[in-house]
Structures are given as C-alpha cells and as structure tokens.
Scaffold this active site. Structure first.
Site, PDB file in Angstrom:
ATOM      1  N   GLU A 155       0.949  -1.150  -0.096  1.00  0.00           N
ATOM      2  CA  GLU A 155       0.066   0.089   0.027  1.00  0.00           C
ATOM      3  C   GLU A 155       0.872   1.273   0.032  1.00  0.00           C
ATOM      4  OE1 GLU A 155      -3.992   1.640   2.109  1.00  0.00           O
ATOM      5  OE2 GLU A 155      -2.737   0.478   3.193  1.00  0.00           O
ATOM      6  N   ALA A 166      -2.598   7.958   6.331  1.00  0.00           N
ATOM      7  CA  ALA A 166      -1.556   7.785   7.131  1.00  0.00           C
ATOM      8  C   ALA A 166      -0.293   7.369   6.641  1.00  0.00           C
ATOM      9  CB  ALA A 166      -2.096   6.819   8.380  1.00  0.00           C
ATOM     10  N   ALA A 246      -9.833   7.682   1.389  1.00  0.00           N
ATOM     11  CA  ALA A 246      -8.546   8.024   0.619  1.00  0.00           C
ATOM     12  C   ALA A 246      -8.707   7.943  -0.918  1.00  0.00           C
ATOM     13  CB  ALA A 246      -7.340   7.202   0.907  1.00  0.00           C
ATOM     14  N   ASP A 299      -7.986  -3.407   7.018  1.00  0.00           N
ATOM     15  CA  ASP A 299      -6.748  -2.328   7.182  1.00  0.00           C
ATOM     16  C   ASP A 299      -6.398  -2.152   8.592  1.00  0.00           C
ATOM     17  OD1 ASP A 299      -5.393  -0.517   6.110  1.00  0.00           O
ATOM     18  OD2 ASP A 299      -6.695   1.118   6.267  1.00  0.00           O
ATOM     19  N   GLY A 335      -5.676   3.581   9.654  1.00  0.00           N
ATOM     20  CA  GLY A 335      -6.052   2.282   9.605  1.00  0.00           C
ATOM     21  C   GLY A 335      -6.897   2.029  10.834  1.00  0.00           C
TER      22      GLY A 335
END
Length: 414
Positions: A155, A166, A246, A299, A335
């Site tokens: 990721e 993040a 996101a 996540d 997350g």
C-alpha cells in the site's frame, strides 16, 4: 512468558506442522453456495476437504473409508461451519506490524488467527524503498514455512500526496519503471497486490507491468477522475482499495473513481465494515450496488485487539481512542482496529444475509487474487466448504457469530 506469547508460539508451531485427518459432524454450513443443515466434513491428511454431506450413514462410511479415528471426530452440535476468513488488506495486530520482520509477522498473524482469519495478505505501509524491499523479503521467507500467508500487499509508495492518509509523504514516489522492477525483484514472487494512484506519472504503465507479472493492481489513495479510473481498470487493475476511503468521493457532476469501480464487473471492491471508516448507510449502498464483488478487509494496524493508547504505523505515531486509530500529527485516520470476525458480525447487523456476509469474507477475497481455483501458492482453492477445497474451516457460535474453533489447511489453530 505472556499468555499472548504462548499463543503466538503455539500458532506458529501449528502452522509449521503437518496437518492431520479429522471430521466434523452435525454442523450448520454457511458459505457462498448457501445454507445446509446437519452438515459434515471430512478433511484428509493433506489439509484438503475430501468429502462432505448430510447423511449420518454416509458420514459413518466416509470416516471408515478415510481412516478417521473416533478421537478425531468433532461433534459441532449445531455450530455454524464456514470457510476460513481471508483478509487481503491488513497491517498488523497485537502491537506488531507486518513490517516488523518475522517476529512482527508471527505475532500479528496469531492475533488475526484468533478471530478466524485463516489466510492473510500482509499489507506493508509506505517506507523508504530499501525498507520496502527488505519487508518483501521477510514476507517471502515467512511464506516458505507456513500456509496461512498468501503474500504481500504494497500500500504505497505509489500514492497521491493529496490522498496519502496515514502514509509518510517523504516516502511517496511515482511508479517509475526502475522502481517497479526493483520491488518485483525483491518480492521473489510473493507480491500479490499493489495499490496505485493511476493518475501519477507512469501510473498506467506500472499497472500494465504489475498485471503482466501476476500482481493485482488496485486503484486507491488517488485523485483519479472517472475516466482515469476506467482506463486503469482497462489496463489491468482489478481491485479498488478500501472504497470511499482516501479517494475523491461521489459527486453528481464529478463522479470520480467510485462509479467506475461499481459498474465494472471485473473489479473487486474492498470495504472496511466497521461503521466508522464508512457509515452504515453507505455500506448498505455498496453491497446493493455491487453484489458478490465486495471483499471485507480490515486495514488493521498494530493496535488491533489491544487497549486504547499510543502505537506506531510505520514510523508515524498513532493514538487510539475508543478503538479508533488516528495520527498524532494531523488526526488523520490511521488504519483500523477491526477483525474480520467483527466485520462479518457488522454486515449481518446491517440486515444482510449471513450468506452474503460470509461470501464477502471468504470466496470474494479468494477470487480477487485467483485463490478460488487451484493455484501454485495454496494448491487447493479457497473460499468454500466443498470437496477439493483447502480445509480452512471455522465453527461459529449461533447467537453472536463469534469464532469458536479454527482450522487452517487442516491444522487446528484453536
């Protein structure tokens, strides 16, 4: 030795051992094919489901035929039998991340295994390239001795700065061909999935390269418009990373990437179903708009299954309050602390059928990465309780859908 360390050691040893033949009787089966009562399963010594059925007489004959001793017959007493959960996007648990070498992998995997996740793709956070390459090598090494690790998910670092979430902005990069090749080489074939913002320079080229190499490109952490997202899917992207999070959202005059994923039957859609990352009304909308294409993901980061407090996500400081993780620096969501066990419970709570909830945690994520058919990694397909499939089996409580017992490839974890 702490209780958790004992569990970590036990789970790690079990997954490094050989499977044993066993049988389960008097279960209520739920998988993507539906519900079957008085269900039985025979698993052979290769970790494969050898036979299933509903007749008590046929069960007795099958136990004899496969040499199942009485002490290896489990009476489920009406518990719900499902395939093992498969998480294709998670970062850690039990105060450890999958970026933290073999110790981190063993610990975080044990944490998720205790909640029914029998197979996991290990998601690696954005880091300097050398660190990413080292972390890929650790995932590859771990895969050599245990069946529960399906590979790695990167990721990052190919994410849009404006949608970094993040991730460390200092480590974000454009997917230049040399970097793409460097990561593929370091992975030694363990890279399963990579999130890419397709609007980046070289973005489409990288998607084609990874798809050709057998890696599933995922659209996410992006500012892509509708047409760019459609082009990315045509170039080979087959997953949308945690849809709604996101990325630019739905707008009636600027549709963005979400409708492109919803209308494309080739695309598997990740959803974080905790009611926080995505509100329940939108979760219902997504399930209704993309049936059989929703893959539940967590996540999950290092604070998963831990008390509130201070934690790390890569090199970034995270504070967890009421189970919600946010960066200390800018309060961005960092997350989750979700497990797939809780995600399945939440989907059922939303009013969807248990069949739909179980499918989204089993067969759909398996299909997203080609594990629903025989393959070089797991050998047997994943995602159903049927002959020829891997003996990844959960027994769940009928009242609250909590995991009571877990087998991975015929190995009893709990």
């Amino acid at each position: 030795m702490t209780d958790r360390q004992h569990i970590v050691d036990s789970v790690t040893a079990t997954l490094n051992s050989r499977p044993e033949a066993f049988a389960i009787a008097h279960a209520n089966k739920i998988d993507a094919r539906g519900v079957v009562t008085n269900f039985w399963i025979i698993a052979d010594a290769n970790g494969t489901i050898a036979a299933t059925g509903t007749s008590d007489t046929e069960f007795e004959h099958a136990c004899v035929a496969y040499g199942i001793a009485n002490e290896h017959i489990i009476d489920a007493q009406g518990l719900i039998a499902t395939p093992g959960y498969i998480d294709i996007h998670s970062h850690g648990a039990w105060e450890q991340s999958f970026d933290n070498g073999l110790e981190g992998i063993n610990t975080a995997r044990a944490g998720h295994a205790m909640h029914g996740t029998t197979r996991q793709v290990l998601s690696l956070i954005t880091n300097p390239l050398d660190t990413l390459c080292d972390n890929l090598r650790y995932v590859y090494k771990a895969m050599q001795s245990r069946p529960d690790i399906l590979g790695a998910h990167l990721e990052g670092p190919f994410l849009a700065l404006s949608r970094k979430g993040a991730h460390d902005p200092q480590c974000l990069r454009d997917p230049e061909p040399a970097i793409v090749d460097q990561l593929l080489e370091a992975a030694h074939g363990c890279l399963r999935q990579i999130t890419i913002a397709p609007e980046l320079e070289y973005g489409m080229q990288a998607i084609r390269t990874y798809a050709k190499a057998g890696v599933a490109p995922a659209v996410g952490h992006c500012d892509a418009d509708y047409e760019t997202a459609r082009q990315a899917f045509d170039c080979g992207a087959t997953i949308m990373t945690h849809m709604f999070n996101a990325m630019n959202g739905l707008h009636h005059r600027k549709p963005g990437p979400i409708p492109a994923a919803l209308e494309d039957s080739r695309v598997t859609i990740e959803l974080i179903c905790d009611g926080f990352h995505v509100q329940d009304q939108i979760l219902r909308l997504a399930f209704n708009l993309a049936p059989h294409r929703i893959a539940l993901v967590t996540d999950a980061m290092a604070a998963t299954d831990c008390p509130d407090g201070s934690y790390k996500l890569g090199a970034l400081d995270v504070n967890v309050v009421n189970g919600h993780a946010r960066l200390v620096s800018n309060n961005a969501i960092a997350g989750s602390t979700l497990t797939l066990e809780a995600a399945v419970q939440h989907v059922i709570h939303l009013g969807f059928s248990p069949i739909d909830a179980i499918e989204a945690a089993t067969l759909t994520p398996a299909r997203a990465l080609g594990f629903d058919v025989p393959n070089p990694i797991t050998q047997n397909p994943l995602g159903l309780l049927a002959p020829g499939y891997a003996a990844d089996i959960l027994l769940l409580q009928q009242t609250d859908w909590k995991v009571a017992h877990t087998w991975c490839a015929g190995r009893k974890i709990q």
